[in-house]
Scaffold this motif. Structure first.
Motif, PDB file in Angstrom:
ATOM      1  N   LEU A  45       0.848  -1.197   0.000  1.00 33.50           N
ATOM      2  CA  LEU A  45       0.000   0.000   0.000  1.00 33.50           C
ATOM      3  C   LEU A  45       0.879   1.241   0.000  1.00 33.50           C
ATOM      4  CD1 LEU A  45      -2.960  -0.800   2.420  1.00 33.50           C
ATOM      5  CD2 LEU A  45      -2.876  -0.933  -0.068  1.00 33.50           C
ATOM      6  N   ASP A  46       0.545   2.177  -0.857  1.00 32.86           N
ATOM      7  CA  ASP A  46       1.286   3.438  -0.989  1.00 32.86           C
ATOM      8  C   ASP A  46       0.555   4.470  -0.155  1.00 32.86           C
ATOM      9  OD1 ASP A  46       2.243   5.629  -3.719  1.00 32.86           O
ATOM     10  OD2 ASP A  46       3.520   4.716  -2.196  1.00 32.86           O
ATOM     11  N   THR A  47       0.839   4.515   1.137  1.00 31.14           N
ATOM     12  CA  THR A  47       0.056   5.355   2.033  1.00 31.14           C
ATOM     13  C   THR A  47       0.773   5.586   3.352  1.00 31.14           C
ATOM     14  OG1 THR A  47      -2.132   5.602   3.076  1.00 31.14           O
ATOM     15  CG2 THR A  47      -1.165   3.390   3.132  1.00 31.14           C
ATOM     16  N   THR A  83       6.165   4.616   1.270  1.00 37.20           N
ATOM     17  CA  THR A  83       5.850   6.021   1.556  1.00 37.20           C
ATOM     18  C   THR A  83       6.805   6.872   0.729  1.00 37.20           C
ATOM     19  OG1 THR A  83       7.439   6.291   3.379  1.00 37.20           O
ATOM     20  CG2 THR A  83       5.260   5.364   3.939  1.00 37.20           C
ATOM     21  N   ASN A  84       6.544   8.164   0.722  1.00 33.25           N
ATOM     22  CA  ASN A  84       7.445   9.125   0.061  1.00 33.25           C
ATOM     23  C   ASN A  84       7.256  10.465   0.768  1.00 33.25           C
ATOM     24  OD1 ASN A  84       5.254  10.602  -1.150  1.00 33.25           O
ATOM     25  ND2 ASN A  84       5.119   9.005  -2.708  1.00 33.25           N
ATOM     26  N   PRO A  85       8.121  11.438   0.494  1.00 40.07           N
ATOM     27  CA  PRO A  85       8.017  12.709   1.223  1.00 40.07           C
ATOM     28  C   PRO A  85       6.655  13.404   1.077  1.00 40.07           C
ATOM     29  CG  PRO A  85      10.163  12.523   0.195  1.00 40.07           C
ATOM     30  CD  PRO A  85       9.351  11.349  -0.302  1.00 40.07           C
ATOM     31  N   VAL A 141      15.131   1.392   2.875  1.00 42.57           N
ATOM     32  CA  VAL A 141      15.519   2.785   2.667  1.00 42.57           C
ATOM     33  C   VAL A 141      15.269   3.158   1.204  1.00 42.57           C
ATOM     34  CG1 VAL A 141      17.400   4.472   2.758  1.00 42.57           C
ATOM     35  CG2 VAL A 141      17.240   2.656   4.494  1.00 42.57           C
ATOM     36  N   LYS A 142      14.453   4.173   1.006  1.00 42.50           N
ATOM     37  CA  LYS A 142      14.096   4.596  -0.354  1.00 42.50           C
ATOM     38  C   LYS A 142      15.044   5.707  -0.782  1.00 42.50           C
ATOM     39  CE  LYS A 142       9.628   4.932  -2.710  1.00 42.50           C
ATOM     40  NZ  LYS A 142       8.223   5.372  -2.584  1.00 42.50           N
ATOM     41  N   VAL A 143      15.633   5.526  -1.964  1.00 45.96           N
ATOM     42  CA  VAL A 143      16.718   6.407  -2.418  1.00 45.96           C
ATOM     43  C   VAL A 143      16.422   6.884  -3.843  1.00 45.96           C
ATOM     44  CG1 VAL A 143      19.197   6.513  -2.910  1.00 45.96           C
ATOM     45  CG2 VAL A 143      18.375   5.107  -1.005  1.00 45.96           C
ATOM     46  N   PRO A 154       9.661   1.723 -10.853  1.00 52.79           N
ATOM     47  CA  PRO A 154       9.281   2.440 -12.071  1.00 52.79           C
ATOM     48  C   PRO A 154       7.910   3.080 -11.891  1.00 52.79           C
ATOM     49  CG  PRO A 154       9.080   0.057 -12.397  1.00 52.79           C
ATOM     50  CD  PRO A 154       9.604   0.269 -11.011  1.00 52.79           C
ATOM     51  N   PHE A 155       7.787   4.382 -12.213  1.00 52.18           N
ATOM     52  CA  PHE A 155       6.565   5.143 -11.978  1.00 52.18           C
ATOM     53  C   PHE A 155       5.664   5.097 -13.217  1.00 52.18           C
ATOM     54  CE2 PHE A 155       7.249   8.265  -8.244  1.00 52.18           C
ATOM     55  CZ  PHE A 155       7.968   7.324  -7.528  1.00 52.18           C
ATOM     56  N   ILE A 156       4.739   4.118 -13.224  1.00 53.49           N
ATOM     57  CA  ILE A 156       3.893   3.900 -14.396  1.00 53.49           C
ATOM     58  C   ILE A 156       2.984   5.096 -14.670  1.00 53.49           C
ATOM     59  CG2 ILE A 156       2.054   2.452 -15.343  1.00 53.49           C
ATOM     60  CD1 ILE A 156       3.195   0.174 -13.562  1.00 53.49           C
ATOM     61  N   GLY A 157       2.224   5.505 -13.673  1.00 55.26           N
ATOM     62  CA  GLY A 157       1.220   6.556 -13.855  1.00 55.26           C
ATOM     63  C   GLY A 157       1.808   7.866 -14.317  1.00 55.26           C
ATOM     64  N   ARG A 158       2.984   8.210 -13.777  1.00 59.13           N
ATOM     65  CA  ARG A 158       3.561   9.501 -14.167  1.00 59.13           C
ATOM     66  C   ARG A 158       4.069   9.468 -15.610  1.00 59.13           C
ATOM     67  NH1 ARG A 158       6.649  12.219  -8.973  1.00 59.13           N
ATOM     68  NH2 ARG A 158       5.199  11.492  -7.372  1.00 59.13           N
ATOM     69  N   LEU A 159       4.506   8.278 -16.060  1.00 59.92           N
ATOM     70  CA  LEU A 159       4.878   8.152 -17.478  1.00 59.92           C
ATOM     71  C   LEU A 159       3.636   8.288 -18.362  1.00 59.92           C
ATOM     72  CD1 LEU A 159       7.574   5.340 -17.378  1.00 59.92           C
ATOM     73  CD2 LEU A 159       7.884   7.645 -18.316  1.00 59.92           C
ATOM     74  N   ALA A 163       6.285  -2.139  -9.188  1.00 57.97           N
ATOM     75  CA  ALA A 163       5.496  -1.220 -10.025  1.00 57.97           C
ATOM     76  C   ALA A 163       4.869  -0.147  -9.142  1.00 57.97           C
ATOM     77  CB  ALA A 163       4.413  -1.992 -10.774  1.00 57.97           C
ATOM     78  N   ALA A 164       5.133   1.123  -9.502  1.00 54.89           N
ATOM     79  CA  ALA A 164       4.685   2.228  -8.646  1.00 54.89           C
ATOM     80  C   ALA A 164       3.933   3.265  -9.471  1.00 54.89           C
ATOM     81  CB  ALA A 164       5.900   2.870  -7.958  1.00 54.89           C
ATOM     82  N   SER A 165       3.432   4.285  -8.759  1.00 60.34           N
ATOM     83  CA  SER A 165       2.624   5.309  -9.423  1.00 60.34           C
ATOM     84  C   SER A 165       1.469   4.629 -10.165  1.00 60.34           C
ATOM     85  CB  SER A 165       3.464   6.127 -10.412  1.00 60.34           C
ATOM     86  OG  SER A 165       2.740   7.247 -10.870  1.00 60.34           O
ATOM     87  N   ILE A 166       0.804   3.736  -9.412  1.00 58.41           N
ATOM     88  CA  ILE A 166      -0.310   2.946  -9.959  1.00 58.41           C
ATOM     89  C   ILE A 166      -1.590   3.782  -9.839  1.00 58.41           C
ATOM     90  CG2 ILE A 166      -1.765   0.916  -9.510  1.00 58.41           C
ATOM     91  CD1 ILE A 166       0.759  -0.215 -10.433  1.00 58.41           C
ATOM     92  N   ARG A 167      -2.368   3.805 -10.918  1.00 59.97           N
ATOM     93  CA  ARG A 167      -3.582   4.627 -10.908  1.00 59.97           C
ATOM     94  C   ARG A 167      -4.864   3.784 -10.979  1.00 59.97           C
ATOM     95  NH1 ARG A 167      -0.096   8.032 -10.186  1.00 59.97           N
ATOM     96  NH2 ARG A 167       0.328   9.945 -11.379  1.00 59.97           N
ATOM     97  N   THR A 168      -4.775   2.564 -11.509  1.00 56.71           N
ATOM     98  CA  THR A 168      -5.981   1.753 -11.732  1.00 56.71           C
ATOM     99  C   THR A 168      -5.701   0.282 -11.464  1.00 56.71           C
ATOM    100  OG1 THR A 168      -5.388   1.279 -14.034  1.00 56.71           O
ATOM    101  CG2 THR A 168      -6.678   3.310 -13.618  1.00 56.71           C
TER     102      THR A 168
HETATM  103  O1  G3P Z   1       5.299   6.344  -3.696  1.00 56.62           O
HETATM  104  C1  G3P Z   1       5.796   6.020  -4.950  1.00 56.62           C
HETATM  105  C2  G3P Z   1       4.803   6.207  -6.057  1.00 56.62           C
HETATM  106  O2  G3P Z   1       3.849   5.175  -6.013  1.00 56.62           O
HETATM  107  C3  G3P Z   1       4.092   7.531  -6.027  1.00 56.62           C
HETATM  108  O3  G3P Z   1       3.530   7.728  -7.271  1.00 56.62           O
HETATM  109  O4  G3P Z   1       2.567   9.213  -9.021  1.00 56.62           O
HETATM  110  O5  G3P Z   1       1.130   8.424  -7.112  1.00 56.62           O
HETATM  111  O6  G3P Z   1       2.933  10.108  -6.676  1.00 56.62           O
HETATM  112  P1  G3P Z   1       2.483   8.931  -7.518  1.00 56.62           P
END
Ligand code: G3P
Length: 217
Positions: A5-7, A27-29, A82-84, A128-133, A162-167
């Motif tokens: 989960l990205d949360t 997580t991310n900043p 550790v995320k880099v 790899p950030f799928i959604g942002r691509l 696989a990250a930046s998942i939208r669907t």
């Molecule tokens: O946290 C990494 C990634 O899943 C964030 O992607 O495009 O939803 O900010 P995004």
């Protein structure tokens, strides 16, 4: 496929972790800022909620400070990853983390050559950030396929996250193309199980069962 989960929403995380189908957290900043809470506190709470990998991202951009921040984050719990960021400074730190047994997740990956360098550096995960691509007019899923091919060609151990998942379609396609893991917003995780025919079929089964007047217990 491992599902993360990205949360940083620990209430939602607790609810969904209870399904027994959540394998970790990223997580991310931006997510930390959204939580409005101290980072170290949130990461500790998340690590107490799930046994699997929990990605906590450094804020530094130079190798020496990335190493210091990463060591502090890794000390929070044994399941911290550790995320880099995917830079040469970041990948130098990844090599040291790998030598010291600290798990890493190299993030902000948008090309196959970037992913190849991260694997050469010994990253545990590549994101790899799928959604942002997709947002950028490219096809993020092409990148998953390219990375899978390169990693298999050279037997790299780095896991494709696989990250930046939208669907839910992103999750399906990433699984079809062989990503090891996917990290999803909670809303997408909830979508994975939904299908109207399942709902309709269950309603019909229950209605017909009620007509029998029977009880199993
Ligand atoms: O946290 C990494 C990634 O899943 C964030 O992607 O495009 O939803 O900010 P995004």
């Amino acid at each position: 496929m491992q599902l993360f989960l990205d949360t940083t929403d620990t209430a939602v995380l607790a609810e969904l972790a209870d399904t027994g189908l959540v394998d970790g957290v990223t997580t991310n900043p931006t997510l930390i800022a959204k939580s409005g809470r101290p980072m170290l506190e949130v990461i500790k709470e998340i690590c107490d909620l799930v046994d699997g990998p929990v990605s906590a991202e450094v804020a530094a951009t130079d190798t020496a400070t990335i190493l210091k921040e990463g060591e502090k984050l890794a000390a929070i719990a044994t399941n911290v990853v550790v995320k880099v960021p995917l830079t040469f400074e970041g990948l130098k730190a990844v090599q040291t983390f790998a030598a010291n047994g600290i798990m890493t997740n190299v993030t902000l990956c948008f090309s196959a050559t970037q992913a190849m360098l991260a694997a050469k550096a010994g990253a545990t995960f590549i994101s790899p950030f799928i959604g942002r691509l997709d947002d950028h007019g490219a096809d993020g899923m092409d990148l998953i396929q390219e990375i899978r091919t390169i990693y298999d060609n050279y037997e790299f151990d780095t896991e494709i996250l696989a990250a930046s998942i939208r669907t839910s379609a992103h999750v399906k396609e990433a699984a079809l193309f062989g990503a090891d893991c996917a990290t999803l917003p909670p809303s997408v995780f909830r979508e994975l199980i939904k299908h109207p025919l399942t709902d309709r079929g269950l309603d019909a089964f229950l209605a017909d069962w009620a007509k029998t007047g029977q009880s199993i217990l």
